[in-house]
Every structure is written in structure tokens, then in C-alpha cells.
Motif scaffolding. Structure first.
Motif, PDB file in Angstrom:
ATOM      1  N   ASP A   1       0.848  -1.200   0.000  1.00  0.00           N
ATOM      2  CA  ASP A   1       0.000   0.000   0.000  1.00  0.00           C
ATOM      3  C   ASP A   1       0.881   1.245   0.000  1.00  0.00           C
ATOM      4  N   HIS A   2       0.300   2.357  -0.415  1.00  0.00           N
ATOM      5  CA  HIS A   2       1.101   3.590  -0.433  1.00  0.00           C
ATOM      6  C   HIS A   2       0.210   4.819  -0.450  1.00  0.00           C
ATOM      7  N   GLU A   3      -0.669   4.914   0.490  1.00  0.00           N
ATOM      8  CA  GLU A   3      -1.686   5.970   0.660  1.00  0.00           C
ATOM      9  C   GLU A   3      -2.384   6.271  -0.671  1.00  0.00           C
TER      10      GLU A   3
ATOM     11  N   PRO B   1       3.393   3.788 -17.359  1.00  0.00           N
ATOM     12  CA  PRO B   1       4.842   3.852 -17.103  1.00  0.00           C
ATOM     13  C   PRO B   1       5.224   4.916 -16.078  1.00  0.00           C
ATOM     14  N   LEU B   2       4.363   5.891 -15.822  1.00  0.00           N
ATOM     15  CA  LEU B   2       4.690   6.878 -14.786  1.00  0.00           C
ATOM     16  C   LEU B   2       4.359   6.334 -13.397  1.00  0.00           C
ATOM     17  N   HIS B   3       3.660   5.214 -13.357  1.00  0.00           N
ATOM     18  CA  HIS B   3       3.224   4.625 -12.075  1.00  0.00           C
ATOM     19  C   HIS B   3       3.816   3.218 -11.962  1.00  0.00           C
ATOM     20  N   GLY B   4       3.013   2.208 -11.861  1.00  0.00           N
ATOM     21  CA  GLY B   4       3.552   0.863 -11.632  1.00  0.00           C
ATOM     22  C   GLY B   4       4.286   0.294 -12.827  1.00  0.00           C
TER      23      GLY B   4
ATOM     24  N   PHE C   1      12.331  12.317 -22.416  1.00  0.00           N
ATOM     25  CA  PHE C   1      12.936  11.204 -21.683  1.00  0.00           C
ATOM     26  C   PHE C   1      12.982  11.489 -20.190  1.00  0.00           C
ATOM     27  N   ARG C   2      12.590  10.527 -19.374  1.00  0.00           N
ATOM     28  CA  ARG C   2      12.724  10.629 -17.922  1.00  0.00           C
ATOM     29  C   ARG C   2      13.514   9.433 -17.421  1.00  0.00           C
ATOM     30  N   LEU C   3      14.226   9.629 -16.334  1.00  0.00           N
ATOM     31  CA  LEU C   3      14.965   8.545 -15.710  1.00  0.00           C
ATOM     32  C   LEU C   3      13.943   7.684 -14.964  1.00  0.00           C
ATOM     33  N   MET C   4      13.606   6.540 -15.533  1.00  0.00           N
ATOM     34  CA  MET C   4      12.575   5.703 -14.925  1.00  0.00           C
ATOM     35  C   MET C   4      13.091   5.120 -13.605  1.00  0.00           C
ATOM     36  N   GLY C   5      12.201   5.033 -12.624  1.00  0.00           N
ATOM     37  CA  GLY C   5      12.620   4.549 -11.307  1.00  0.00           C
ATOM     38  C   GLY C   5      13.190   5.646 -10.440  1.00  0.00           C
ATOM     39  N   PHE C   6      13.167   6.881 -10.987  1.00  0.00           N
ATOM     40  CA  PHE C   6      13.671   8.028 -10.209  1.00  0.00           C
ATOM     41  C   PHE C   6      12.566   9.051 -10.005  1.00  0.00           C
ATOM     42  N   GLY C   7      12.617   9.745  -8.903  1.00  0.00           N
ATOM     43  CA  GLY C   7      11.640  10.803  -8.621  1.00  0.00           C
ATOM     44  C   GLY C   7      10.377  10.241  -8.021  1.00  0.00           C
ATOM     45  N   HIS C   8       9.660  11.100  -7.308  1.00  0.00           N
ATOM     46  CA  HIS C   8       8.411  10.655  -6.673  1.00  0.00           C
ATOM     47  C   HIS C   8       7.611  11.885  -6.270  1.00  0.00           C
ATOM     48  N   ARG C   9       6.277  11.781  -6.397  1.00  0.00           N
ATOM     49  CA  ARG C   9       5.430  12.904  -6.028  1.00  0.00           C
ATOM     50  C   ARG C   9       5.548  13.209  -4.534  1.00  0.00           C
ATOM     51  N   VAL C  10       5.742  12.173  -3.721  1.00  0.00           N
ATOM     52  CA  VAL C  10       5.740  12.392  -2.262  1.00  0.00           C
ATOM     53  C   VAL C  10       7.155  12.308  -1.683  1.00  0.00           C
TER      54      VAL C  10
ATOM     55  N   PRO D   1      12.142   4.644   1.071  1.00  0.00           N
ATOM     56  CA  PRO D   1      12.577   3.594   2.008  1.00  0.00           C
ATOM     57  C   PRO D   1      12.459   2.196   1.425  1.00  0.00           C
ATOM     58  N   ARG D   2      11.522   2.038   0.482  1.00  0.00           N
ATOM     59  CA  ARG D   2      11.314   0.714  -0.135  1.00  0.00           C
ATOM     60  C   ARG D   2      12.494   0.389  -1.069  1.00  0.00           C
ATOM     61  N   ALA D   3      13.009   1.431  -1.728  1.00  0.00           N
ATOM     62  CA  ALA D   3      14.140   1.213  -2.654  1.00  0.00           C
ATOM     63  C   ALA D   3      15.376   0.777  -1.864  1.00  0.00           C
TER      64      ALA D   3
ATOM     65  N   GLU E   1      18.927  19.247  -6.846  1.00  0.00           N
ATOM     66  CA  GLU E   1      18.068  20.408  -6.506  1.00  0.00           C
ATOM     67  C   GLU E   1      16.595  20.080  -6.706  1.00  0.00           C
ATOM     68  N   ARG E   2      16.290  19.086  -7.545  1.00  0.00           N
ATOM     69  CA  ARG E   2      14.885  18.673  -7.693  1.00  0.00           C
ATOM     70  C   ARG E   2      14.535  17.526  -6.737  1.00  0.00           C
ATOM     71  N   ARG E   3      15.487  17.154  -5.909  1.00  0.00           N
ATOM     72  CA  ARG E   3      15.289  16.101  -4.900  1.00  0.00           C
ATOM     73  C   ARG E   3      14.751  14.820  -5.538  1.00  0.00           C
TER      74      ARG E   3
ATOM     75  N   PRO F   1      16.084   7.448  -6.183  1.00  0.00           N
ATOM     76  CA  PRO F   1      15.499   6.184  -6.629  1.00  0.00           C
ATOM     77  C   PRO F   1      14.188   5.923  -5.891  1.00  0.00           C
ATOM     78  N   ASN F   2      13.190   5.434  -6.623  1.00  0.00           N
ATOM     79  CA  ASN F   2      11.931   5.060  -5.973  1.00  0.00           C
ATOM     80  C   ASN F   2      11.773   3.551  -5.991  1.00  0.00           C
ATOM     81  N   VAL F   3      10.642   3.057  -5.561  1.00  0.00           N
ATOM     82  CA  VAL F   3      10.426   1.620  -5.364  1.00  0.00           C
ATOM     83  C   VAL F   3      10.711   0.824  -6.636  1.00  0.00           C
TER      84      VAL F   3
ATOM     85  N   GLY G   1       1.047  -7.363  -5.275  1.00  0.00           N
ATOM     86  CA  GLY G   1       1.463  -6.742  -4.011  1.00  0.00           C
ATOM     87  C   GLY G   1       0.491  -5.680  -3.559  1.00  0.00           C
ATOM     88  N   ARG G   2       0.029  -4.827  -4.498  1.00  0.00           N
ATOM     89  CA  ARG G   2      -0.811  -3.678  -4.132  1.00  0.00           C
ATOM     90  C   ARG G   2      -2.255  -4.053  -3.825  1.00  0.00           C
ATOM     91  N   LEU G   3      -2.648  -5.271  -4.185  1.00  0.00           N
ATOM     92  CA  LEU G   3      -4.044  -5.675  -4.026  1.00  0.00           C
ATOM     93  C   LEU G   3      -4.593  -5.498  -2.607  1.00  0.00           C
TER      94      LEU G   3
HETATM   95  C1  SDX Z   1       5.222   4.732  -8.277  1.00  0.00           C
HETATM   96  O1  SDX Z   1       2.400   7.926  -5.774  1.00  0.00           O
HETATM   97  C2  SDX Z   1       2.901   6.828  -5.352  1.00  0.00           C
HETATM   98  O2  SDX Z   1       2.925   6.538  -4.183  1.00  0.00           O
HETATM   99  C3  SDX Z   1       3.387   5.898  -6.447  1.00  0.00           C
HETATM  100  C4  SDX Z   1       4.156   4.646  -5.982  1.00  0.00           C
HETATM  101  C5  SDX Z   1       3.270   3.708  -5.230  1.00  0.00           C
HETATM  102  O3  SDX Z   1       3.785   2.964  -4.385  1.00  0.00           O
HETATM  103  O4  SDX Z   1       2.055   3.633  -5.564  1.00  0.00           O
HETATM  104  O5  SDX Z   1       5.229   5.055  -5.151  1.00  0.00           O
HETATM  105  C6  SDX Z   1       4.712   3.859  -7.168  1.00  0.00           C
HETATM  106  O6  SDX Z   1       4.478   5.016  -9.179  1.00  0.00           O
HETATM  107  C7  SDX Z   1       6.619   5.266  -8.197  1.00  0.00           C
HETATM  108  C8  SDX Z   1       6.958   6.247  -9.367  1.00  0.00           C
HETATM  109  C9  SDX Z   1       7.342   5.393 -10.599  1.00  0.00           C
HETATM  110  N1  SDX Z   1       7.509   6.266 -11.782  1.00  0.00           N
HETATM  111  C10 SDX Z   1       8.716   6.495 -12.309  1.00  0.00           C
HETATM  112  O7  SDX Z   1       9.772   6.093 -11.837  1.00  0.00           O
HETATM  113  C11 SDX Z   1       8.679   7.329 -13.591  1.00  0.00           C
HETATM  114  C12 SDX Z   1       9.748   8.408 -13.543  1.00  0.00           C
HETATM  115  N2  SDX Z   1       9.367   9.397 -12.498  1.00  0.00           N
HETATM  116  C13 SDX Z   1       8.730  10.595 -12.942  1.00  0.00           C
HETATM  117  O8  SDX Z   1       7.950  10.504 -14.080  1.00  0.00           O
HETATM  118  C14 SDX Z   1       8.173  11.444 -11.801  1.00  0.00           C
HETATM  119  O9  SDX Z   1       9.149  11.535 -10.851  1.00  0.00           O
HETATM  120  C15 SDX Z   1       6.850  11.053 -11.160  1.00  0.00           C
HETATM  121  C16 SDX Z   1       5.761  10.904 -12.157  1.00  0.00           C
HETATM  122  C17 SDX Z   1       6.996   9.811 -10.378  1.00  0.00           C
HETATM  123  C18 SDX Z   1       6.475  12.178 -10.195  1.00  0.00           C
HETATM  124  O10 SDX Z   1       6.359  13.304 -10.966  1.00  0.00           O
HETATM  125  P1  SDX Z   1       5.784  14.683 -10.366  1.00  0.00           P
HETATM  126  O11 SDX Z   1       5.666  14.657  -8.898  1.00  0.00           O
HETATM  127  O12 SDX Z   1       4.581  15.027 -11.152  1.00  0.00           O
HETATM  128  O13 SDX Z   1       6.989  15.639 -10.622  1.00  0.00           O
HETATM  129  P2  SDX Z   1       7.108  16.572 -11.886  1.00  0.00           P
HETATM  130  O14 SDX Z   1       6.747  15.791 -13.114  1.00  0.00           O
HETATM  131  O15 SDX Z   1       6.355  17.830 -11.570  1.00  0.00           O
HETATM  132  O16 SDX Z   1       8.687  16.848 -11.930  1.00  0.00           O
HETATM  133  C19 SDX Z   1       9.265  17.881 -11.160  1.00  0.00           C
HETATM  134  C20 SDX Z   1      10.598  18.171 -11.843  1.00  0.00           C
HETATM  135  C21 SDX Z   1      10.445  18.410 -13.341  1.00  0.00           C
HETATM  136  O17 SDX Z   1      11.573  19.187 -13.762  1.00  0.00           O
HETATM  137  P3  SDX Z   1      11.346  20.820 -13.957  1.00  0.00           P
HETATM  138  O18 SDX Z   1      10.086  20.997 -14.766  1.00  0.00           O
HETATM  139  O19 SDX Z   1      11.217  21.361 -12.540  1.00  0.00           O
HETATM  140  O20 SDX Z   1      12.608  21.301 -14.659  1.00  0.00           O
HETATM  141  O21 SDX Z   1      11.438  17.001 -11.745  1.00  0.00           O
HETATM  142  C22 SDX Z   1      11.689  16.489 -13.028  1.00  0.00           C
HETATM  143  C23 SDX Z   1      10.636  17.059 -13.951  1.00  0.00           C
HETATM  144  O22 SDX Z   1      11.115  17.111 -15.273  1.00  0.00           O
HETATM  145  N3  SDX Z   1      11.575  15.035 -12.926  1.00  0.00           N
HETATM  146  C24 SDX Z   1      12.337  14.188 -13.598  1.00  0.00           C
HETATM  147  C25 SDX Z   1      11.962  12.921 -13.147  1.00  0.00           C
HETATM  148  N4  SDX Z   1      10.990  13.037 -12.234  1.00  0.00           N
HETATM  149  C26 SDX Z   1      10.744  14.356 -12.102  1.00  0.00           C
HETATM  150  N5  SDX Z   1      13.277  14.399 -14.531  1.00  0.00           N
HETATM  151  C27 SDX Z   1      13.884  13.284 -15.025  1.00  0.00           C
HETATM  152  N6  SDX Z   1      13.588  12.024 -14.636  1.00  0.00           N
HETATM  153  C28 SDX Z   1      12.635  11.808 -13.713  1.00  0.00           C
HETATM  154  N7  SDX Z   1      12.347  10.568 -13.330  1.00  0.00           N
END
Ligand code: SDX
Length: 426
Positions: free
Chosen positions: A226-228, A260-263, A297-306, A312-314, A353-355, A358-360, A385-387
Motif C-alpha cells: 500500500d502507499h496511501e 509507465p509513470l506509475h507501476g 525522456f525521464r529517468l525511470m525509477g527516479f523521482g516521486h510525487r511524495v 525507504p522501499r528502494a 536540486e529537484r530532490r 530512486p523510488n520503489v 502486491g498492491r491488491l
Molecule cells: C510509483 O504515488 C505513489 O505513491 C506511487 C508509488 C506507489 O507505491 O504507488 O510510489 C509507485 O508510481 C513510483 C513512481 C514510478 N515512476 C517512475 O519512476 C517514472 C519516472 N518518475 C517521474 O515521471 C516522476 O518523478 C513522477 C511521475 C513519479 C512524479 O512526478 P511529479 O511529482 O509530477 O513531478 P514533476 O513531473 O512535476 O517533476 C518535477 C521536476 C520536473 O523538472 P522541472 O520541470 O522542474 O525542470 O522534476 C523532473 C521534472 O522534469 N523530474 C524528472 C523525473 N521526475 C521528475 N526528470 C527526469 N527524470 C525523472 N524521473
């Protein structure tokens, strides 16, 4: 003492109640905002908007904290099983030994899938993505298991049915997609061991169950449980708010998780690492592309809304991956690539600077590869797992005294009123 926020607008002041959560989070209660001010709020992606009060999962994205029903996920990963954690999430407490035994018996009783469902699988094109199949098949379960009159029984039976069958259905889609014989669940195996056996056992080569692999799969599923209010959970709550049956609500969650932005990111991470590894200077080029605003292009597996720190899972998955690869004496070149990419990104000012951490999903794919799960089934494992989390959140929304049909508003920016023009005059 009650807290309030004051909104000044149009020469008037309105006091709005502030809700204080058990961990000190605060939210302005705007349930009467439009009625009292004529205003609504605008918050694309709901980054600043709470949709409910929930007692299931607590995430502190600044400190990298994740707890299920108050228990840190680190402790559950170290000491619990996925089955026990599923009980905790759905029922709000750890089961007694008797309850756990009863839960095991029920999961076993509901582990078979109606034989007529096999025909559905056989008629999907071989190239069908397992997430599309899973979402369709879960929705189809209502056709085979009509609603029980007694609501409590309906919920309890449906919950156990789903938790047990989704594992069988996932393994079935894998076997049938490869033209292999379907392997049935066994009453003598635990939840995860049963899934692995259904996936990898064949009539000519029984699957050798390795306790370390079973342990690693338990941890994987616990960490995904689960993840709120993530995207797919919000989908389950939204669809559930129309009072649709649980199977349909869960099917919508599976569909949302597929993205692809989520699971779907766990599959996308592996595809990205393979592409990076395949070209000279791949890591440097990937970081440059990620930084380029003109490049989608985004670095998959990186970044998170929260999480604005390491997920911690990573952290846990990274340790499990190392232990499992050592145990299985496996070398995965993608792990070396992942570590190189992580190290470079964590030192890159643009990411810092964008904090972005790696995510899960960053290490989860490498763990699943080590177990032998095919890449196109990684998100199916995330769904299994999420069920329990989806079910717990759906149940909570059903019981929520504030619960109502989800129907967001909007700010209209289209054309103002104008006349219809007959075709002759255009
Ligand atoms: C999951 O919500 C949850 O809890 C989800 C989850 C769960 O357990 O259910 O944790 C599971 O979905 C994890 C996330 C898996 N997705 C990815 O790994 C895809 C790559 N990540 C990104 O697409 C992004 O980080 C998101 C979608 C996860 C979050 O995006 P946000 O919060 O909408 O952030 P944003 O798009 O507003 O980005 C803010 C800045 C931007 O740059 P600037 O416009 O400020 O210049 O950060 C950059 C973005 O371009 N950015 C990235 C990036 N993630 C954010 N740049 C490159 N690579 C990335 N992965």
C-alpha cells in the motif's frame, strides 16, 4: 483546540476549519468553500489536495517514512509475510495465530479459477500485455461470482477470493501465453511459494522451491502492499465511490497501475538500463537527456510525487537484490548499470536540486529478473502486491461517513456563449 485558516477575498474574510492528522499533518477543510465564497480550488494532479481521512498508511516524504497501520515497513519486511501484512492492511491489526490459520485456509479454498475462464486466456492474442489480461480477467470475476446478499459476507468472501485468485490468474496468463500446461495451486504451499510453483513448475521439471527466493518475493510484495493515495489507489476509490462492485474497482486500479509513470515504471527501468548499457557513455547521455527540457525522456525509477528523499522501499529492495544475487550466484550486468546510474544522478546538481532519488521501481525489476519473472510481468507482480492496499482503501472508503461520489469541479476556459451557424453559412 480547534484550528482555523482565514481566507481573505473580495473584501471578505472566511474562517475555514483546519483538520489535524494523528501525525500532525494539517489540511484546510474546504468542504463548504464554494457555498461560503463562490470559489473552488485548482490543483492539477491533486499534489496539494487530500481526498479523504485514512487510517491505513502513513508516508512522510520528507523523512522517508512508510508505515502500514502504524507499523514501519522495515519491521514488516524483516519479520512479517505478505499474507500477514495483507491481513493487517485489510483488517487494521495483526492476526492472532488462529486468525492467520483461518485466513490461510480461506485463501487456499479460493485459490482455483473457474475452468471456463481458461478459454478467455486462450483467446487473447499471444502478444497481449499481462496487465491488460489481468485487468480484464479481474473484471470478469463478477460474472462468475454473483454478488452475495449479505454485504459483510460479500466483502469478506470477495476480498479473500481476490487475494487468492489474482495469484493464480497471473500464473495462468504466463503459462498459457507460452503454450505451457497450467499448474494448479497446492494446499501444502505458502502464498508466495504457491505462486512461484504455479509460474515455474512443469510436468517434466518440478520447480525447486528456494526459501531465500520465497523470502525475497514476500519482501517485494510487502513493500508494494500500500502507499496511501497513489494514482491507482485513487482510481479504486474514485470508481468505488460510484458503488460499483469490488472486482470492477480493482480492475480500474490495475489499469491505472499499468502506466509507465506509475507501476509500469519497473518494466520501463529494465528497458532503460538495457538501452543505457548498450551504448558507450550511456549513463552520461541518459542524465543529459533527463535534464533536457526539450527531451521527453525521464529517468525511470527516479523521482516521486511524495518522497523527496530516498524511497525507504528502494533501500530495502537494494539490499534484498544484493543478498539474492549472492545466494543464487548470479551476476546481473543491469545491477552494475543501475548502481552507476544511481551514483551519477545522486551527485548531479540538477537531480539534487529537484530532490530526485530512486523510488520503489528502481531496483524491483532487478529482483524480479533474479527470480525469473519475465519483464512484461513485473507490473503484474506490483499489482499482486498492491491488491491488499487497494482492498483496504476501498473498504475504508465504503465505511467513510464523509464518503460520497467523486465528482471534481473544473475551471471552464472554453468559448463563451455563441450561436449555432448552419452549414450553408460557414
Ligand atoms: C510509483 O504515488 C505513489 O505513491 C506511487 C508509488 C506507489 O507505491 O504507488 O510510489 C509507485 O508510481 C513510483 C513512481 C514510478 N515512476 C517512475 O519512476 C517514472 C519516472 N518518475 C517521474 O515521471 C516522476 O518523478 C513522477 C511521475 C513519479 C512524479 O512526478 P511529479 O511529482 O509530477 O513531478 P514533476 O513531473 O512535476 O517533476 C518535477 C521536476 C520536473 O523538472 P522541472 O520541470 O522542474 O525542470 O522534476 C523532473 C521534472 O522534469 N523530474 C524528472 C523525473 N521526475 C521528475 N526528470 C527526469 N527524470 C525523472 N524521473
Amino acid at each position: 483546540m480547534e484550528e482555523f485558516a482565514t481566507l481573505s477575498y473580495g473584501g471578505r474574510e472566511v474562517r475555514l476549519p483546519v483538520i489535524v492528522g494523528s501525525e500532525g499533518e494539517r489540511a484546510i477543510d474546504i468542504t463548504r468553500l464554494r457555498e461560503r465564497t463562490g470559489l473552488i480550488t485548482h490543483d492539477p494532479g491533486f499534489a496539494n489536495t487530500g481526498c479523504c481521512r485514512s487510517a491505513i498508511t502513513f508516508v512522510d516524504g520528507e523523512r522517508g517514512v512508510l508505515r502500514y497501520r502504524g507499523i514501519p515497513v522495515e519491521e514488516l519486511a524483516a519479520h512479517s509475510t505478505f499474507k500477514e501484512t495483507a491481513f493487517l492492511l485489510v483488517h487494521g491489526r495483526l492476526p492472532s495465530p488462529r486468525e492467520l490459520t483461518r485466513f490461510s485456509v480461506l485463501l487456499n479454498d479460493h485459490s482455483l479459477v473457474h475452468e471456463d475462464m481458461k478459454i478467455f486466456y486462450q483467446n487473447f492474442p499471444r502478444s497481449s500485455h499481462p496487465m491488460g489480461i489481468l485487468s480484464s480477467m479481474v473484471n470478469a470475476l463478477r460474472s462468475f461470482y454473483p454478488e452475495l446478499q449479505n454485504l459483510e459476507e460479500e466483502v469478506n468472501v470477495t476480498v479473500t477470493r481476490l487475494l487468492s485468485k489474482v495469484r493464480t490468474m497471473a500464473a495462468m496468463s504466463y503459462k498459457i501465453s507460452r503454450g505451457h500446461t497450467v499448474v494448479y495451486p497446492r494446499p501444502d504451499l505458502t502464498y508466495c511459494a504457491n505462486f512461484l510453483n504455479m509460474m515455474f513448475s512443469t510436468p517434466v521439471r518440478p520447480y525447486e522451491i528456494d526459501p531465500e527466493v520465497v523470502r525475497a518475493l514476500n519482501v517485494f510484495l510487502i513493500l508494494h502492499a500500500d502507499h496511501e493515495q497513489n494514482c491507482s489507489t485513487a482510481a479504486v476509490r474514485l470508481v468505488g465511490s460510484a458503488r460499483v462492485n469490488l472486482y470492477a474497482a480493482i480492475s480500474s486500479g490495475i489499469a491505472a497501475l499499468w502506466g509507465p509513470l506509475h507501476g509500469g515504471a519497473n518494466q520501463a527501468v529494465i528497458e532503460m538500463l538495457a538501452a543505457i548499457r548498450g551504448e558507450a557513455g550511456g549513463v552520461r547521455k541518459a542524465l543529459a537527456r533527463a535534464r533536457d527540457p526539450a527531451d521527453p525522456f525521464r529517468l525511470m525509477g527516479f523521482g516521486h510525487r511524495v518522497y523527496k528523499t530516498y524511497d525507504p522501499r528502494a533501500k530495502i529492495l537494494k539490499e534484498v537484490v544484493h543478498g539474492l544475487l549472492d545466494r543464487l550466484r548470479l551476476e546481473d550486468p543491469l545491477l552494475d548499470c543501475a548502481r552507476e546510474l544511481e551514483e551519477a544522478a545522486l551527485q548531479d546538481p540538477w537531480f539534487v536540486e529537484r530532490r530526485l532519488y530512486p523510488n520503489v521501481d528502481f531496483y524491483s525489476g532487478i529482483l524480479l529478473r533474479a527470480i525469473g519473472i519475465p519483464t512484461n510481468m513485473f507490473t503484474v507482480l506490483f499489482a499482486i502486491g498492491r491488491l491488499p492496499g487497494w482492498i483496504a482503501q476501498w473498504k475504508e472508503s465504503l465505511e467513510d461517513p464523509e464518503g460520497r461520489l467523486w465528482r471534481p469541479r473544473q475551471i471552464y476556459v472554453g468559448p463563451t456563449e455563441r450561436r449555432y451557424v448552419p452549414i450553408e453559412a460557414r
